[in-house]
Motif scaffolding. Structure first.
Motif, short mmCIF file in Angstrom:
data_model
loop_
_atom_site.label_atom_id
_atom_site.label_comp_id
_atom_site.label_asym_id
_atom_site.label_seq_id
_atom_site.Cartn_x
_atom_site.Cartn_y
_atom_site.Cartn_z
N GLY A 1 16.87 18.59 52.15
CA GLY A 1 17.18 19.95 51.78
C GLY A 1 16.18 20.57 50.82
N ASP A 2 14.94 20.04 50.81
CA ASP A 2 13.94 20.47 49.83
C ASP A 2 12.79 21.27 50.44
OD1 ASP A 2 15.42 19.01 48.01
OD2 ASP A 2 14.14 17.23 48.15
N LEU A 3 12.84 21.58 51.73
CA LEU A 3 11.67 22.18 52.37
C LEU A 3 11.33 23.54 51.76
CD1 LEU A 3 9.48 22.11 54.52
CD2 LEU A 3 11.13 23.05 56.15
N ALA A 4 12.33 24.39 51.60
CA ALA A 4 12.07 25.72 51.06
C ALA A 4 11.56 25.64 49.62
CB ALA A 4 13.34 26.57 51.12
N ALA A 5 12.15 24.74 48.84
CA ALA A 5 11.72 24.60 47.45
C ALA A 5 10.28 24.12 47.36
CB ALA A 5 12.64 23.63 46.71
N VAL A 6 9.88 23.19 48.21
CA VAL A 6 8.52 22.68 48.17
C VAL A 6 7.53 23.73 48.63
CG1 VAL A 6 6.95 21.02 49.26
CG2 VAL A 6 9.13 20.25 48.34
N ARG A 7 7.87 24.46 49.68
CA ARG A 7 6.94 25.50 50.14
C ARG A 7 6.75 26.59 49.09
NH1 ARG A 7 8.70 26.06 56.56
NH2 ARG A 7 7.32 24.40 57.32
N SER A 8 7.83 27.02 48.47
CA SER A 8 7.69 28.05 47.44
C SER A 8 6.99 27.49 46.20
CB SER A 8 9.06 28.60 47.06
OG SER A 8 9.88 27.59 46.48
N GLY A 9 7.26 26.22 45.88
CA GLY A 9 6.59 25.61 44.73
C GLY A 9 5.09 25.45 44.94
N LEU A 10 4.69 25.09 46.15
CA LEU A 10 3.27 24.95 46.44
C LEU A 10 2.58 26.32 46.44
CD1 LEU A 10 0.95 23.05 47.11
CD2 LEU A 10 1.54 23.29 49.54
N ALA A 11 3.26 27.33 46.98
CA ALA A 11 2.69 28.69 46.95
C ALA A 11 2.52 29.15 45.50
CB ALA A 11 3.58 29.64 47.72
N ARG A 12 3.49 28.84 44.67
CA ARG A 12 3.40 29.20 43.25
C ARG A 12 2.24 28.48 42.58
NH1 ARG A 12 5.05 26.77 38.63
NH2 ARG A 12 5.67 28.11 36.89
N LEU A 13 2.04 27.22 42.91
CA LEU A 13 0.95 26.46 42.31
C LEU A 13 -0.40 27.02 42.74
CD1 LEU A 13 0.40 23.96 40.51
CD2 LEU A 13 0.19 22.62 42.61
N HIS A 14 -0.52 27.41 44.01
CA HIS A 14 -1.76 28.06 44.46
C HIS A 14 -1.99 29.37 43.71
CE1 HIS A 14 -2.73 25.18 47.48
NE2 HIS A 14 -1.76 25.49 48.32
#
Length: 613
Positions: free
Chosen positions: A330-343
């Motif tokens: 259940g972490d896919l959305a959180a990881v995608r948004s977190g990686l976009a934030r890191l970029h």
């Protein structure tokens, strides 16, 4: 792993745990402070053995509980940071999450008073001699079913760890200098034996190698097996040790979630009996070197194919590969948004460089790291706008009954149900406004917190500005008459508005007021020029030393019989010319050096005299 014949297997969802190592720095000097015993004893009254000593007495380590939900892991880490930061504050310290100390004092470094650490210091003295100081990492634990599965998972994971290293870089500065690396900790850490990618081993091979390394004196004990991914010696987990500790908690949670999703996918391969892809040791080492050198900003190296590619693209590919495991957790959305934030915001190393470029001082880098370490809910990090941002998430409340206990082995099993722990009632920092004007020490341009629980920095700003204006302006007027009417009006308005608005604002206007006063008084002491950024920083950080020093300098200049700086004065011409024109006199303490106040007349005699056309 679950599944039915003819359908894709659903990846397992391992439990998660995180260990973070922090630096303690003196609140005044920003140098590492050897107060870990005091801080640990204080924090242990709340956290028990989840706060521990590290190799140097300037470090503390915290250990989360096993968790299955990211929210639970995040809340636990918020609580751990909050409790230790409070204990550090009572010891006169700041809690700083950085892979290396940004600043450090010269001279030998004392190790923690522990028999094991003393033996390590004696045996590896040559390693310590060239070390810049304490090194702080972030270790992610993935729950597994025994040591054999941990080794198999590590064998599949080893070729992918350079990407995680690039995501987590947070140590560009060390001992007062720019290292040229995004993760200088990785370079310094490699001085120790066994640090590096783990060899491909099964359980029997691991046992034989571990015993041989200890028996032959290479290692003091098995706990010194410092591979980037190793089976834990005290809990059933695979411990991934590649990351620098990060002040931005969202980066830590991103790393843990991505590792867990990838681990679920790779455990499917392990259970299916698939062998890990061959990874040449030379290419793997080169990939780690590039990750430490450049972070996400440059090209990485795919150790499996040997091809170069942008590290950001490799990170995106890793997320795609881990998607089945992330979806199962259940972490896919959180990881995608977190990686976009890191970029968008940059890695910890990039943000440290940004803080230095903005302030020009390494002490400011330390202050911003300390603020972000405890401002766990601040989404903007170092790149937050001057007006600050608001944390709109509600505080979680849960009971916490196991703060003093150790980790039970069954809590870490991949199929088990770990206790979620959560945060104790009221332990999460209250929601409030985070501003970027004044820090708890009253310095300009650093993150500070206002609202519930604030330390009254806004009121201190108001009082300092009023005292400054009340002391410096009359002194300048009475002693040297340095201020023109325009300067007096502008400076007074800015200072008054800044003082009135300092309690709820970011202090920028107040700083401008103080800058105006210093500019005006500076005209009477030779027109000393400061860059605007330096002026702003000096104006709010040096009270009361600066106004007292300025007053003394003004008094000295005012007592001098020889004028030394210029001003525009009205002089009367010969009777034949009824009009008055501005003339430029010699520099003197009572003259204004404001450029553009009035242009000098072209028919004015040489400077220092008043004559007729």
């Amino acid at each position: 792993m679950t599944g039915t014949p003819g359908t894709p297997a659903v990846p397992a969802v391992p439990t998660l745990g995180v260990e973070e190592e922090f630096l303690l720095v003196d609140r005044r000097t920003r140098l590492p402070a050897e107060r870990a015993p005091q801080v640990i004893a204080d924090a242990a009254t709340v956290l028990g053995n989840r706060v521990q000593a590290e190799f140097f007495p300037v470090q503390v380590e915290v250990c989360s509980r096993p968790a299955t939900r990211l929210d639970d892991l995040r809340d636990d880490l918020v609580r751990l940071r909050s409790v230790v930061a409070s204990a550090a504050a009572r010891a006169g310290c700041l809690l700083v999450a950085s892979g290396t100390p940004v600043l450090s004092a010269p001279g030998p470094r004392r190790v923690t008073d522990d028999p094991r650490y003393h033996r390590m210091a004696a045996r590896y003295a040559g390693v310590l001699d060239g070390c810049d100081g304490a090194l702080c990492g972030c270790h992610v634990h993935l729950g597994v079913d025994g040591r054999g599965q941990a080794l198999a998972l590590g064998n599949h994971l080893r070729g992918l760890l350079p990407v995680f290293q690039a995501l987590a870089v947070n140590s560009p500065f060390s001992a007062g200098r720019d290292s040229g690396f995004a993760s200088w900790r990785s370079v310094q850490w490699s001085r120790w034996p066994t640090v590096g990618p783990a060899p491909v081993l099964d359980e029997d091979q691991y046992e034989a190698l571990a015993d041989a390394l200890v028996d032959r004196g290479v290692l003091l004990d098995r706990r010194m097996i410092y591979w980037y991914a190793r089976p834990s010696e005290h809990v059933p987990t695979l411990e991934v040790r590649i990351a620098d500790v990060n002040a931005d908690l969202d980066t830590v949670v991103l790393l843990a979630a991505l590792l867990r999703g990838l681990g679920g996918v790779l455990l499917t391969d392990v259970d299916a009996g698939r062998r890990p892809p061959p990874v040449p040791a030379g290419l793997l080492g080169a990939a780690h070197w590039r990750a430490a050198r450049l972070g996400l900003s440059g090209e990485g190296l795919d150790p499996v194919t040997g091809r170069r590619a942008p590290m950001s693209a490799l990170a995106e590919q890793l997320v795609e590969y881990a998607t089945p495991g992330l979806t199962a957790a259940g972490d896919l959305a959180a990881v995608r948004s977190g990686l976009a934030r890191l970029h968008r915001l940059g890695t910890g190393a990039a943000r440290q460089h940004l803080a230095f470029r903005r302030h020009g001082r390494l002490t400011a880098v330390v202050d911003e790291l300390a603020a972000l370490t405890t401002a766990a809910a601040l989404p903007g990090g170092f790149g937050a706008p001057a007006g600050g941002v608001r944390d709109t998430r509600p505080a979680r409340r849960a009971d916490d009954h196991a703060g003093r206990g150790g980790r039970a082995a069954n809590e870490w099993s991949a199929g088990g149900h770990p206790g979620r722990g959560g945060v104790a009632s009221g332990t999460r920092p209250p929601s409030g406004r985070y501003t970027w004007g004044r820090s708890p020490r009253g310095r300009a341009g650093r993150p500070a917190r206002t609202g519930p629980g604030a330390d009254g920095g806004g009121m201190r700003t108001t009082v300092e500005l009023l005292l400054w204006w009340g002391l410096l302006l009359p002194s300048a007027l009475l002693i040297s008459r340095a201020l023109s009417r325009l300067e007096t009006a502008v400076g007074g308005c800015l200072a008054a508005v800044g003082a009135l608005g300092a309690v709820g604002a970011d202090g920028a206007v107040g700083a401008d007021g103080a800058v105006a006063v210093r500019r005006a008084s500076g005209a009477a002491v030779g027109g000393t020029a400061y860059r605007a950024q330096t002026l702003r920083a000096q104006a709010l950080r040096a009270f009361p030393r600066t106004p007292l020093g300025d007053t003394a300098r003004l008094a000295i200049v005012g007592a001098s019989p020889r004028p030394r700086c210029g001003a525009f004065r009205s002089v009367r011409l010969a009777p034949a010319s009824p009009r008055a024109v501005p003339a430029c006199s010699t520099p003197g303490p009572g003259n204004s050096a404001s450029p553009g106040a009035a242009p000098p007349s072209t028919d004015t005699p040489r400077p220092g005299t008043a004559g007729t056309p």
